[in-house]
Each structure stands twice: as structure tokens, then as C-alpha cells.
Design an enzyme around this catalytic site. Structure first.
Site, PDB file in Angstrom:
ATOM      1  N   ASP A 117       0.856  -1.178   0.000  1.00  0.00           N
ATOM      2  CA  ASP A 117       0.000   0.000   0.000  1.00  0.00           C
ATOM      3  C   ASP A 117       0.899   1.237   0.000  1.00  0.00           C
ATOM      4  OD1 ASP A 117      -1.918   1.976   0.671  1.00  0.00           O
ATOM      5  OD2 ASP A 117      -3.095   0.556   1.829  1.00  0.00           O
ATOM      6  N   ASP A 171      -7.663  -9.258   5.342  1.00  0.00           N
ATOM      7  CA  ASP A 171      -8.681  -9.218   6.393  1.00  0.00           C
ATOM      8  C   ASP A 171      -9.173  -7.814   6.688  1.00  0.00           C
ATOM      9  OD1 ASP A 171      -7.327  -8.498   9.495  1.00  0.00           O
ATOM     10  OD2 ASP A 171      -6.068  -8.580   7.712  1.00  0.00           O
TER      11      ASP A 171
END
Length: 180
Positions: A106, A162
């Protein structure tokens, strides 16, 4: 399933299991080509990359050693900006070709930290392999060598990824659906 609920959030289908497997095969073919005469150590980052590395090792065309590592910077849906070492790189990385296998890169904060930790062991080389890459959110100056899929800055779950500890076991990948 077209839509799922994980905790208090709704998600819609983003990438099917068949699309995931096609992307994994493409990455495995690239790694197999680049490492055909080498014996790299694959260092998957727990917990998110466990499904990706399991599939990846089935498709690569050489026998690779696997050594799991664990670093953490997320709480809920966002990064804390601070990286914690839970299970670091093993000493056997010294002098070896190492491929860090991640579920998603990210901002790059966690990966940059891991690269610096790994460099202390003086590996022969370091390569980064990630299933997902968010180039629009990436803020660091290192190269990501193998990418399954580049995506916008959306929050996704499934296939190991998740939301606050749950949602990892879905075979497909889902993106947060703010319309719900």
C-alpha cells in the site's frame, strides 16, 4: 457470492477465484523465469500472504525454501504508521536470494521497514513480490518486482486479506461497498 458482510461493513465482489489464480500463475511464471538457476528463499509476510504463497509455490517451477516472517502495522482498516516486528527474517537469509512475498503493498511503510531489517542479514539479493499493489498510495522509493494486480486505494478482503482479523478465508476478493 456477489456481496458479503464482514463485521460492520459490506463488501461486493471485486475479483473471482479464477481471476486470482490466473494472476498467481502469471507471477509464478515470471519468478520461475528469473530464478530458474537459483535457490531463493521465499519469505511470506504473515498473516495476509499465506494463501498467496501457498498457491505461488504450487505454480513456480523450482523447489524453493519458505521462511515465514511477521510484521504488523494495521489496526482495523488503516495503518498505524508504526511497524512492529513479530517474527523477523531468519539468519539463513544471509548470502541468499530472498523474495519477500506480501499480500498487498500500500503506502510501502511496512515493506521499507522489512527491507531495511533484511539488509542487516546481507542477502545476495532482495526482490519484492506482492499480490496487490496500490501505486496511487505508494510513497516509498523501492522497486516492487512482481505484482499480481495493481488496484486503486480501495479496502479489500478475502484471499488472505482481512478486516480487523476476519474475512481472510473467502476464495474471492471483495471491495468495501459504501453504497450499503
Amino acid at each position: 457470492m456477489e456481496k458479503i458482510q464482514v463485521k460492520d461493513r459490506y463488501f461486493k465482489l471485486y475479483m473471482s477465484e479464477a481471476e486470482i489464480q490466473a494472476a498467481v500463475k502469471d507471477v509464478a511464471a515470471q519468478i520461475s523465469r528469473d530464478y530458474q538457476h537459483k535457490k531463493p528463499i521465499l519469505c511470506p509476510v504473515l498473516t495476509g500472504s499465506y494463501l498467496f504463497v501457498a498457491d505461488l509455490t504450487r505454480y513456480i517451477e523450482f523447489d524453493a525454501e519458505v521462511a515465514f516472517v511477521r510484521y504488523s502495522s494495521y489496526e482495523g482498516m488503516s495503518s498505524t504508521g508504526k511497524v512492529k516486528t513479530i517474527l523477523g527474517f531468519p539468519q539463513k537469509c544471509k548470502g541468499r536470494d530472498v523474495i519477500i512475498v506480501e499480500d498487498i503493498v500500500d503506502s510501502g511503510i511496512s515493506m521499507e521497514y522489512m527491507i531495511e531489517e533484511l539488509k542487516k542479514l546481507e542477502p545476495a539479493s532482495i526482490a519484492i513480490c506482492t499480490f496487490f499493489f496500490k501505486p496511487g498510495n505508494f510513497k516509498k522509493d523501492f522497486h516492487v518486482h512482481y505484482v499480481g494486480k495493481s488496484i486503486p486505494n480501495d479496502f479489500i478482503v478475502g484471499y488472505g486479506l482481512d478486516y480487523d482479523g476476519v474475512g481472510r478465508t473467502y476464495r474471492d476478493i471483495y471491495v468495501v461497498d459504501d453504497d450499503e
